[in-house]
Motif scaffolding. Sequence first.
Motif, PDB file in Angstrom:
ATOM      1  N   THR A 104       0.978  -1.274   0.191  1.00 28.64           N
ATOM      2  CA  THR A 104       0.060  -0.083  -0.018  1.00 28.64           C
ATOM      3  C   THR A 104       0.914   1.228   0.003  1.00 28.64           C
ATOM      4  O   THR A 104       0.752   2.457  -0.864  1.00 28.64           O
ATOM      5  CB  THR A 104      -0.979  -0.038   1.305  1.00 28.64           C
ATOM      6  N   ALA A 105       1.907   1.280   0.875  1.00 26.18           N
ATOM      7  CA  ALA A 105       2.790   2.369   1.025  1.00 26.18           C
ATOM      8  C   ALA A 105       3.499   2.636  -0.388  1.00 26.18           C
ATOM      9  O   ALA A 105       3.835   3.697  -0.815  1.00 26.18           O
ATOM     10  CB  ALA A 105       3.719   2.370   2.191  1.00 26.18           C
ATOM     11  N   GLY A 106       3.854   1.572  -1.126  1.00 30.85           N
ATOM     12  CA  GLY A 106       4.475   1.612  -2.055  1.00 30.85           C
ATOM     13  C   GLY A 106       3.874   2.118  -3.415  1.00 30.85           C
ATOM     14  O   GLY A 106       4.527   2.962  -4.050  1.00 30.85           O
ATOM     15  N   ALA A 107       2.548   2.161  -3.417  1.00 31.84           N
ATOM     16  CA  ALA A 107       1.717   2.780  -4.254  1.00 31.84           C
ATOM     17  C   ALA A 107       1.799   4.302  -4.287  1.00 31.84           C
ATOM     18  O   ALA A 107       1.991   4.806  -5.353  1.00 31.84           O
ATOM     19  CB  ALA A 107       0.290   2.232  -4.196  1.00 31.84           C
ATOM     20  N   LEU A 108       2.061   4.811  -2.825  1.00 32.24           N
ATOM     21  CA  LEU A 108       2.187   6.261  -2.906  1.00 32.24           C
ATOM     22  C   LEU A 108       3.398   6.793  -3.216  1.00 32.24           C
ATOM     23  O   LEU A 108       3.677   7.892  -3.631  1.00 32.24           O
ATOM     24  CB  LEU A 108       1.716   6.614  -1.447  1.00 32.24           C
ATOM     25  N   LEU A 109       4.380   5.685  -3.250  1.00 32.11           N
ATOM     26  CA  LEU A 109       5.710   6.032  -3.891  1.00 32.11           C
ATOM     27  C   LEU A 109       6.125   5.867  -5.249  1.00 32.11           C
ATOM     28  O   LEU A 109       7.077   6.185  -5.802  1.00 32.11           O
ATOM     29  CB  LEU A 109       6.775   5.312  -3.110  1.00 32.11           C
ATOM     30  N   GLY A 110       4.857   5.446  -5.778  1.00 27.57           N
ATOM     31  CA  GLY A 110       5.101   5.169  -7.347  1.00 27.57           C
ATOM     32  C   GLY A 110       4.870   4.067  -8.214  1.00 27.57           C
ATOM     33  O   GLY A 110       4.926   3.684  -9.146  1.00 27.57           O
ATOM     34  N   ALA A 111       4.887   2.919  -6.951  1.00 28.04           N
ATOM     35  CA  ALA A 111       4.774   1.593  -7.533  1.00 28.04           C
ATOM     36  C   ALA A 111       3.302   1.362  -8.163  1.00 28.04           C
ATOM     37  O   ALA A 111       2.335   2.155  -7.694  1.00 28.04           O
ATOM     38  CB  ALA A 111       4.907   0.526  -6.452  1.00 28.04           C
ATOM     39  N   ARG A 112       3.187   0.367  -9.037  1.00 29.87           N
ATOM     40  CA  ARG A 112       1.891   0.189  -9.512  1.00 29.87           C
ATOM     41  C   ARG A 112       1.665  -1.485  -9.548  1.00 29.87           C
ATOM     42  O   ARG A 112       2.320  -2.113  -8.948  1.00 29.87           O
ATOM     43  CB  ARG A 112       1.765   0.574 -11.149  1.00 29.87           C
ATOM     44  N   VAL A 113       0.325  -1.626 -10.028  1.00 28.79           N
ATOM     45  CA  VAL A 113      -0.144  -3.239  -9.901  1.00 28.79           C
ATOM     46  C   VAL A 113      -0.093  -3.806 -11.102  1.00 28.79           C
ATOM     47  O   VAL A 113      -1.031  -3.205 -12.118  1.00 28.79           O
ATOM     48  CB  VAL A 113      -1.011  -3.323  -8.888  1.00 28.79           C
ATOM     49  N   PHE A 114       0.291  -4.909 -11.771  1.00 29.19           N
ATOM     50  CA  PHE A 114       0.047  -5.407 -13.051  1.00 29.19           C
ATOM     51  C   PHE A 114      -1.156  -6.051 -12.924  1.00 29.19           C
ATOM     52  O   PHE A 114      -1.862  -6.730 -11.976  1.00 29.19           O
ATOM     53  CB  PHE A 114       1.155  -6.529 -13.342  1.00 29.19           C
ATOM     54  N   ASP A 115      -1.870  -5.930 -14.163  1.00 25.32           N
ATOM     55  CA  ASP A 115      -3.241  -6.750 -14.315  1.00 25.32           C
ATOM     56  C   ASP A 115      -2.909  -7.972 -14.688  1.00 25.32           C
ATOM     57  O   ASP A 115      -1.902  -8.496 -14.864  1.00 25.32           O
ATOM     58  CB  ASP A 115      -4.158  -5.912 -15.062  1.00 25.32           C
ATOM     59  N   ALA A 116      -4.135  -8.809 -14.884  1.00 25.97           N
ATOM     60  CA  ALA A 116      -4.067 -10.088 -15.661  1.00 25.97           C
ATOM     61  C   ALA A 116      -3.442 -10.143 -16.605  1.00 25.97           C
ATOM     62  O   ALA A 116      -2.797 -11.350 -16.948  1.00 25.97           O
ATOM     63  CB  ALA A 116      -5.659 -10.578 -15.574  1.00 25.97           C
ATOM     64  N   ASP A 117      -3.213  -9.331 -17.710  1.00 25.34           N
ATOM     65  CA  ASP A 117      -2.639  -9.339 -18.872  1.00 25.34           C
ATOM     66  C   ASP A 117      -1.057  -8.869 -18.796  1.00 25.34           C
ATOM     67  O   ASP A 117      -0.638  -8.931 -19.815  1.00 25.34           O
ATOM     68  CB  ASP A 117      -3.538  -8.533 -19.999  1.00 25.34           C
TER      69      ASP A 117
END
Length: 306
Positions: free
Chosen positions: A138-151
């Motif tokens: 969660t914290a990483g998202a505010l630092l710029g990390a994203r989440v890969f989708d199923a594709d």
Amino acid sequence: MPINPAERRLITVKPIIVPAPDRDIELSVRVTSPATGEDLPIIVFSHGNAWSMDGYGPLADRWAAAGFVVVQPTHLDSRRHDIGLDDPRFGTIWRTRIDDLHAILNDLDGLLSRAGGLNTRADRSRVAVVGHSWGAQTAGALLGARVFDADGDPGESFAHPEIKAGVLIAPAGTGDSLTPFAIEHLPFMRPDYSTMASPALVITGGKDRSAMSTRGPDWFTDAYHLSPAPKSLLTIPEGEHTLGGIAGETVAETTDEDPARVALVADAVSDYLLDALGLDHEPWKELVEGAVIGHDSYRVENKEKE
């Protein structure tokens, strides 16, 4: 020198309700701070799965003793909300967690004013985000990390401009080594660290093995190795997932109880953030130098921008 929280009087205010219109359960937070002092930097902390604003006292108290205002929300996955894997809301909790931190930052002045007038004592130009386990993602998202989708495509950015630096404690690694259970129930555990450009420290345990990954302890180092500089990595060779009991003393999840290890984690976070926020470079420098001379309880790696 290690900080003894008993040497500095602390104030805790809870619960404080943060406006979150799209949430069907109120967003409650706890604020811990030094009783005195001005221009206090701020840590927004995201707890691990099932915990709440009332966990991680050993960290929050030690950070406040080091001069930080610590803001701890209770996310929807907290035990007190009883939202399990079979609840239709569970699949989107990872997004609600991120929204929780954004709501806190968007209401930070009001939140701090409701915490005994801390808005007049806190330094809004020095805000950091810290998280443990799921909270680290969660914290990483505010630092710029994203989440890969199923594709395999990276999702949207949730980076927040007020966040100047962060610390990820035992963050999930890449999704290509998830167990079948994690793939089915936790598909959001697919972080993309290639866009996490903000300064950050990653803390991992050398004996941390996740039931969600087919890899060993190195899985938790992906946030360091796969993200752009500047980054630091603190490895505690004997540490397991709770790194000595950072969520609290004698809790069920603690399999490696060690108060000294908890103090090391807490102090490493505050030392790093004091350095990254431009407040005091000496504590982090001393900790890194300790690793260089062969400190047996931790190791430090750094990568800087070229």
